[in-house]
Design a protein around this motif. Sequence first.
Motif, PDB file in Angstrom:
ATOM      1  N   ASP A  72       0.791  -1.232   0.000  1.00  0.00           N
ATOM      2  CA  ASP A  72       0.000   0.000   0.000  1.00  0.00           C
ATOM      3  C   ASP A  72       0.823   1.282   0.000  1.00  0.00           C
ATOM      4  OD1 ASP A  72      -2.201  -1.621   0.064  1.00  0.00           O
ATOM      5  OD2 ASP A  72      -2.649  -1.283   2.178  1.00  0.00           O
ATOM      6  N   VAL A  73       2.072   1.207   0.471  1.00  0.00           N
ATOM      7  CA  VAL A  73       2.895   2.415   0.592  1.00  0.00           C
ATOM      8  C   VAL A  73       4.299   2.151   0.041  1.00  0.00           C
ATOM      9  CG1 VAL A  73       3.841   4.140   2.169  1.00  0.00           C
ATOM     10  CG2 VAL A  73       1.631   3.094   2.688  1.00  0.00           C
ATOM     11  N   ARG A  74       4.706   2.995  -0.897  1.00  0.00           N
ATOM     12  CA  ARG A  74       6.072   2.977  -1.417  1.00  0.00           C
ATOM     13  C   ARG A  74       6.619   4.392  -1.321  1.00  0.00           C
ATOM     14  NH1 ARG A  74       6.667   1.911  -6.747  1.00  0.00           N
ATOM     15  NH2 ARG A  74       8.896   1.797  -6.339  1.00  0.00           N
ATOM     16  N   VAL A  75       7.929   4.495  -1.053  1.00  0.00           N
ATOM     17  CA  VAL A  75       8.566   5.795  -0.858  1.00  0.00           C
ATOM     18  C   VAL A  75       9.939   5.767  -1.535  1.00  0.00           C
ATOM     19  CG1 VAL A  75       9.279   7.486   0.883  1.00  0.00           C
ATOM     20  CG2 VAL A  75       7.423   5.899   1.415  1.00  0.00           C
ATOM     21  N   TRP A  76      10.305   6.869  -2.233  1.00  0.00           N
ATOM     22  CA  TRP A  76      11.626   6.951  -2.838  1.00  0.00           C
ATOM     23  C   TRP A  76      11.987   8.406  -3.107  1.00  0.00           C
ATOM     24  CZ3 TRP A  76       7.221   5.532  -5.371  1.00  0.00           C
ATOM     25  CH2 TRP A  76       6.889   6.222  -6.533  1.00  0.00           C
ATOM     26  N   PRO A  77      13.295   8.702  -3.110  1.00  0.00           N
ATOM     27  CA  PRO A  77      13.743  10.067  -3.397  1.00  0.00           C
ATOM     28  C   PRO A  77      13.926  10.274  -4.900  1.00  0.00           C
ATOM     29  CG  PRO A  77      15.629   8.744  -2.802  1.00  0.00           C
ATOM     30  CD  PRO A  77      14.411   7.838  -2.704  1.00  0.00           C
ATOM     31  N   THR A  78      13.759  11.508  -5.334  1.00  0.00           N
ATOM     32  CA  THR A  78      14.016  11.864  -6.725  1.00  0.00           C
ATOM     33  C   THR A  78      14.154  13.381  -6.810  1.00  0.00           C
ATOM     34  OG1 THR A  78      13.338  11.454  -9.022  1.00  0.00           O
ATOM     35  CG2 THR A  78      11.593  12.077  -7.472  1.00  0.00           C
ATOM     36  N   VAL A  79      14.413  13.853  -8.004  1.00  0.00           N
ATOM     37  CA  VAL A  79      14.434  15.293  -8.258  1.00  0.00           C
ATOM     38  C   VAL A  79      13.254  15.586  -9.174  1.00  0.00           C
ATOM     39  CG1 VAL A  79      15.722  17.205  -9.278  1.00  0.00           C
ATOM     40  CG2 VAL A  79      16.928  15.438  -7.973  1.00  0.00           C
ATOM     41  N   ASP A  80      12.436  16.556  -8.790  1.00  0.00           N
ATOM     42  CA  ASP A  80      11.243  16.927  -9.532  1.00  0.00           C
ATOM     43  C   ASP A  80      11.264  18.438  -9.729  1.00  0.00           C
ATOM     44  OD1 ASP A  80       8.556  16.544 -10.635  1.00  0.00           O
ATOM     45  OD2 ASP A  80       7.835  17.475  -8.786  1.00  0.00           O
ATOM     46  N   GLY A  82      13.661  20.329 -10.533  1.00  0.00           N
ATOM     47  CA  GLY A  82      14.847  20.922  -9.938  1.00  0.00           C
ATOM     48  C   GLY A  82      14.886  20.902  -8.419  1.00  0.00           C
ATOM     49  N   ARG A  83      13.901  20.285  -7.789  1.00  0.00           N
ATOM     50  CA  ARG A  83      13.845  20.221  -6.315  1.00  0.00           C
ATOM     51  C   ARG A  83      13.963  18.777  -5.862  1.00  0.00           C
ATOM     52  NH1 ARG A  83       8.363  22.212  -4.682  1.00  0.00           N
ATOM     53  NH2 ARG A  83       9.063  21.258  -2.776  1.00  0.00           N
ATOM     54  N   HIS A  84      14.654  18.576  -4.741  1.00  0.00           N
ATOM     55  CA  HIS A  84      14.717  17.244  -4.145  1.00  0.00           C
ATOM     56  C   HIS A  84      13.385  16.964  -3.460  1.00  0.00           C
ATOM     57  CE1 HIS A  84      18.934  16.401  -4.878  1.00  0.00           C
ATOM     58  NE2 HIS A  84      19.127  17.692  -4.695  1.00  0.00           N
ATOM     59  N   VAL A  85      12.776  15.862  -3.857  1.00  0.00           N
ATOM     60  CA  VAL A  85      11.487  15.478  -3.289  1.00  0.00           C
ATOM     61  C   VAL A  85      11.530  14.010  -2.893  1.00  0.00           C
ATOM     62  CG1 VAL A  85      10.158  17.176  -4.628  1.00  0.00           C
ATOM     63  CG2 VAL A  85      10.468  14.858  -5.527  1.00  0.00           C
ATOM     64  N   VAL A  86      10.572  13.637  -2.081  1.00  0.00           N
ATOM     65  CA  VAL A  86      10.348  12.245  -1.726  1.00  0.00           C
ATOM     66  C   VAL A  86       8.983  11.878  -2.280  1.00  0.00           C
ATOM     67  CG1 VAL A  86      10.035  10.602   0.159  1.00  0.00           C
ATOM     68  CG2 VAL A  86      11.779  12.382   0.340  1.00  0.00           C
ATOM     69  N   MET A  87       8.959  10.855  -3.104  1.00  0.00           N
ATOM     70  CA  MET A  87       7.709  10.406  -3.704  1.00  0.00           C
ATOM     71  C   MET A  87       7.027   9.429  -2.744  1.00  0.00           C
ATOM     72  SD  MET A  87       7.858  12.118  -6.482  1.00  0.00           S
ATOM     73  CE  MET A  87       6.423  11.487  -7.354  1.00  0.00           C
ATOM     74  N   LEU A  88       5.734   9.618  -2.559  1.00  0.00           N
ATOM     75  CA  LEU A  88       4.914   8.727  -1.750  1.00  0.00           C
ATOM     76  C   LEU A  88       3.831   8.164  -2.655  1.00  0.00           C
ATOM     77  CD1 LEU A  88       4.332  11.139   1.241  1.00  0.00           C
ATOM     78  CD2 LEU A  88       5.696   9.072   1.329  1.00  0.00           C
ATOM     79  N   GLN A  89       3.838   6.858  -2.832  1.00  0.00           N
ATOM     80  CA  GLN A  89       2.789   6.211  -3.605  1.00  0.00           C
ATOM     81  C   GLN A  89       1.893   5.476  -2.615  1.00  0.00           C
ATOM     82  OE1 GLN A  89       4.108   3.357  -6.493  1.00  0.00           O
ATOM     83  NE2 GLN A  89       2.173   3.442  -7.586  1.00  0.00           N
ATOM     84  N   LEU A  90       0.648   5.916  -2.516  1.00  0.00           N
ATOM     85  CA  LEU A  90      -0.312   5.364  -1.564  1.00  0.00           C
ATOM     86  C   LEU A  90      -1.421   4.668  -2.342  1.00  0.00           C
ATOM     87  CD1 LEU A  90      -0.640   8.530   0.710  1.00  0.00           C
ATOM     88  CD2 LEU A  90       0.938   6.610   0.994  1.00  0.00           C
ATOM     89  N   SER A  91      -1.735   3.441  -1.941  1.00  0.00           N
ATOM     90  CA  SER A  91      -2.786   2.682  -2.610  1.00  0.00           C
ATOM     91  C   SER A  91      -3.755   2.124  -1.590  1.00  0.00           C
ATOM     92  CB  SER A  91      -2.181   1.508  -3.391  1.00  0.00           C
ATOM     93  OG  SER A  91      -1.277   1.978  -4.354  1.00  0.00           O
TER      94      SER A  91
END
Length: 137
Positions: A72-80, A82-91
């Motif tokens: 249900d929950v996945r998390v990973w860092p990326t650049v979006d 030009g900003r450093h973000v943490v992606m949260l995928q919620l299902s």
Amino acid sequence: MLQPPMSVIDDVDLRLVVPGDEGVQLTATLRFEASDPFAVEATFRAGAESISWVLGRDLLADGLHGDCGEGDVRVWPTVDRGRHVVMLQLSSPDGSALLAADATGLDAFLRRTYEAVPLGFEGDHLDLDSVVAKLLT
């Protein structure tokens, strides 16, 4: 001697990622309670609507540095943008959402939680009676 806070509450800026669109700006209120030291409650707000999820503190911390989580929950860092973000995928059975959270704000929040309850000392703060009561309701 100064006592660490029992609660850490902070707002973090997010963007709901919508394919082919700019997305929707949101704010999430993150709440950490020393009595439940493994969890972070995230309340996502868009206008008058809100929804809350309980996330693992360690999952959010690990997601600052690498891909983690499953189900249900996945998390990973990326650049979006030009900003450093943490992606949260919620299902959930009701749908799913992909959110881009400001990494700096999330990191600052998590650092404050580790000041309140240091890593490895969660068991010293866990209110087992409250946990059992929550499980039974």
